[in-house]
Design an enzyme around this catalytic site. Sequence first.
Site, mmCIF file in Angstrom:
data_model
loop_
_atom_site.group_PDB
_atom_site.id
_atom_site.type_symbol
_atom_site.label_atom_id
_atom_site.label_comp_id
_atom_site.label_asym_id
_atom_site.label_seq_id
_atom_site.Cartn_x
_atom_site.Cartn_y
_atom_site.Cartn_z
ATOM 1 N N THR A 147 3.415 -3.181 -0.091
ATOM 2 C CA THR A 147 2.218 -3.293 0.762
ATOM 3 C C THR A 147 1.559 -4.638 0.428
ATOM 4 O O THR A 147 1.981 -5.662 0.964
ATOM 5 C CB THR A 147 1.229 -2.121 0.532
ATOM 6 O OG1 THR A 147 0.918 -2.032 -0.856
ATOM 7 C CG2 THR A 147 1.821 -0.816 1.023
ATOM 8 N N THR A 180 -1.322 4.274 -8.600
ATOM 9 C CA THR A 180 -0.981 4.330 -7.180
ATOM 10 C C THR A 180 0.272 3.601 -6.892
ATOM 11 O O THR A 180 0.320 2.391 -6.965
ATOM 12 C CB THR A 180 -2.033 3.650 -6.343
ATOM 13 O OG1 THR A 180 -3.233 4.272 -6.595
ATOM 14 C CG2 THR A 180 -1.682 3.769 -4.881
ATOM 15 N N GLU A 260 -3.594 -6.548 -7.533
ATOM 16 C CA GLU A 260 -4.366 -7.307 -6.546
ATOM 17 C C GLU A 260 -5.423 -8.201 -7.187
ATOM 18 O O GLU A 260 -6.322 -7.712 -7.862
ATOM 19 C CB GLU A 260 -5.065 -6.351 -5.573
ATOM 20 C CG GLU A 260 -4.116 -5.723 -4.582
ATOM 21 C CD GLU A 260 -4.743 -4.579 -3.808
ATOM 22 O OE1 GLU A 260 -5.858 -4.167 -4.168
ATOM 23 O OE2 GLU A 260 -4.106 -4.102 -2.860
ATOM 24 N N SER A 384 -9.712 -4.079 7.796
ATOM 25 C CA SER A 384 -10.324 -4.683 8.984
ATOM 26 C C SER A 384 -9.361 -5.678 9.630
ATOM 27 O O SER A 384 -8.327 -6.003 9.105
ATOM 28 C CB SER A 384 -11.638 -5.378 8.650
ATOM 29 O OG SER A 384 -12.070 -5.077 7.364
#
EC number: 2.3.1.35
Lengths: 384, 384
Positions: A147, A180, A260, A384
Amino acid sequence: MSVTAAKGFTAAGIAAGIKENGNPDLALVVNTGPRLAAAGVFTSNRVKAAPVLWSEQVLKGGRVSAVVLNSGGANACTGPKGFQDTHATAEKAAEVLDGHSAGEIAVASTGLIGVLLPMDKLLPGVETVAAQLSEHGGEKAAIAIKTTDTVHKTSVVTKDGWTVGGMAKGAGMLAPGLATMLVVLTTDADLESDALDEALRAATRTTFDRVDSDGCMSTNDTVLLLASGASRVTPGHEEFAEAVRAVCDDLGQQLIRDAEGASKDIKVEVINAATEDDAVEVGRAIARNNLLKCAIHGEDPNWGRVLSAIGTTSAAFEADRLNVAINGVWVCKNGGVGEDRDKVDMRYREVRIVADLAAGSETATIWTNDLTADYVHENSAYSS
Amino acid sequence: MSVTAAKGFTAAGIAAGIKENGNPDLALVVNTGPRLAAAGVFTSNRVKAAPVLWSEQVLKGGRVSAVVLNSGGANACTGPKGFQDTHATAEKAAEVLDGHSAGEIAVASTGLIGVLLPMDKLLPGVETVAAQLSEHGGEKAAIAIKTTDTVHKTSVVTKDGWTVGGMAKGAGMLAPGLATMLVVLTTDADLESDALDEALRAATRTTFDRVDSDGCMSTNDTVLLLASGASRVTPGHEEFAEAVRAVCDDLGQQLIRDAEGASKDIKVEVINAATEDDAVEVGRAIARNNLLKCAIHGEDPNWGRVLSAIGTTSAAFEADRLNVAINGVWVCKNGGVGEDRDKVDMRYREVRIVADLAAGSETATIWTNDLTADYVHENSAYSS
């Protein structure tokens, strides 16, 4: 390599159009036997994604013939329709893989929560990816489950005649129970599902469960271990458990290194704890302290924030006996000022914090990252 | 106003040179009586600063004649020398305030952990600040306790013949038990320390304890309530408790509005919980979810992150009965997609999240902030 390093497995990865940007997003891993043993560990989040609910049922049988994995959508919080979609995915895979039963096909998904998967892309994609299955497809499968990962993660350990290999994805929502991520491990060792389950639970408890990048537990965490028995070798319990642990540890480290927005990888070692639970509790409290994570980002050996984090736990300790080292310098001794903090060299990506509770002899290590403006930017714009 | 709004109190605030930038850093609040009743609530962090250890002892007597507060240094994790420094501060204040006993003088400190206070500045400062005590000094005292606060915080409630007023500081390390802060409340109500204690504990439990800006609990949190009895009025239990709660609530809101780097103030209301404890646990889990806090910063009504946070708790709920509203739009219904998320207007600083557990009738509200790049910047540079 990856999930096809062990004999008895094929895999493939393609771009099925689930991701709008056209990147690879669908992977398939197939166990070609002769054995179809499997074990799985799933998120302890009580809000579980549809594929987790499905795969938990599949794993109860101890047999998995194939795993369908998609990125581009978590299929979490999607209600009955989301569960139907997971079911339809398994049915489709069973149909294209002749002789397979949907009840033995695990499904894993990752991506945004609360959005239905585009089944008009996913179901045809299952046909396409099945047509590309290959004994060399492990790499492509690992790429298709990314991802926000910047790199794909694979690891392999080869022993006397048998192998454990695997792939992982995960870059955010990385916190224990499990971190995760989606992980598929494969082995050609000839073992039954009970033996796999024992080795897998032991391995995840001290590897993925101690990776805590951002304290946020996912709805989709899945770790599967599939055994084909194709090596015809049945390794000893200890030897096999150690190989699985080594692969999990390596993949867990790769997850932390690709977290990240992170600029530092932080190893939090808690030593001299009264119990292992105490050590883990203190390690997590330190790893989740936003102020400390900001300080490390600023290359500031702010041990006061380590002590204030320890102070929030229920672990056994006396405040005036605590010691803290950062990158080898004991900046806090007996709960107060220790060696000169200017001696701490924080220039490198690896940061090692040792918290000495002076209350026993147990230890635990938690891996985390710093908190950066890049993490904020990446996660304030994700959906978004 | 502030701590001098109630009759029977004087205060002052000065720059004693504790802060290197020359800003005000030393405050003194004196109860001129006739009564010297007091109550206090302190951090539940097990690593407690020297002034907290000292003031806890002072408060056991239920009498406080004066409070010395400094910014520019927390005097936490400073060992026996740090405690001696706090003791010396109280002794100095007793000496310059004729007829006072050091054992009735509370001390509170805020600033960097792990650094000794510059006593060569602080002790002369106590003399200077005592010379400036005035019935109009409340504002200056409130200014002198600021650290990274951009504004000073005061609040006053006046009733029939009596008043509760107060000042607060706090902008970071803001998390419950208590939120990181120093607060001094004063009243001229004629009440004994037991009544003050009861009202103060009830008020902090549902105000400061439910402010959770960044999940980081301080070593120095102190909330004091001093009563002078100068109004000669003894208010009713309910009426007094409500006045104290109102001042605490107002100051708590001011802390959230001034939190480090924040661009959004987030009100997390948990409704229809089985118990109040469940509601608080869920509210905290939501308030501490870094991914959600980043999403709110990006004006993204990412309800999936609310659900994944709820799922980490032990509260009573069924995942498929959860509902979530963001700014009045029920974006999640029955654990899945609800109203159109594009209807959510996130342009304003106030964001209201309602989490409906559909498991009972209890509620709790937690106040938090978004997670921003400015928070990271401010806290990666704080001690350097």
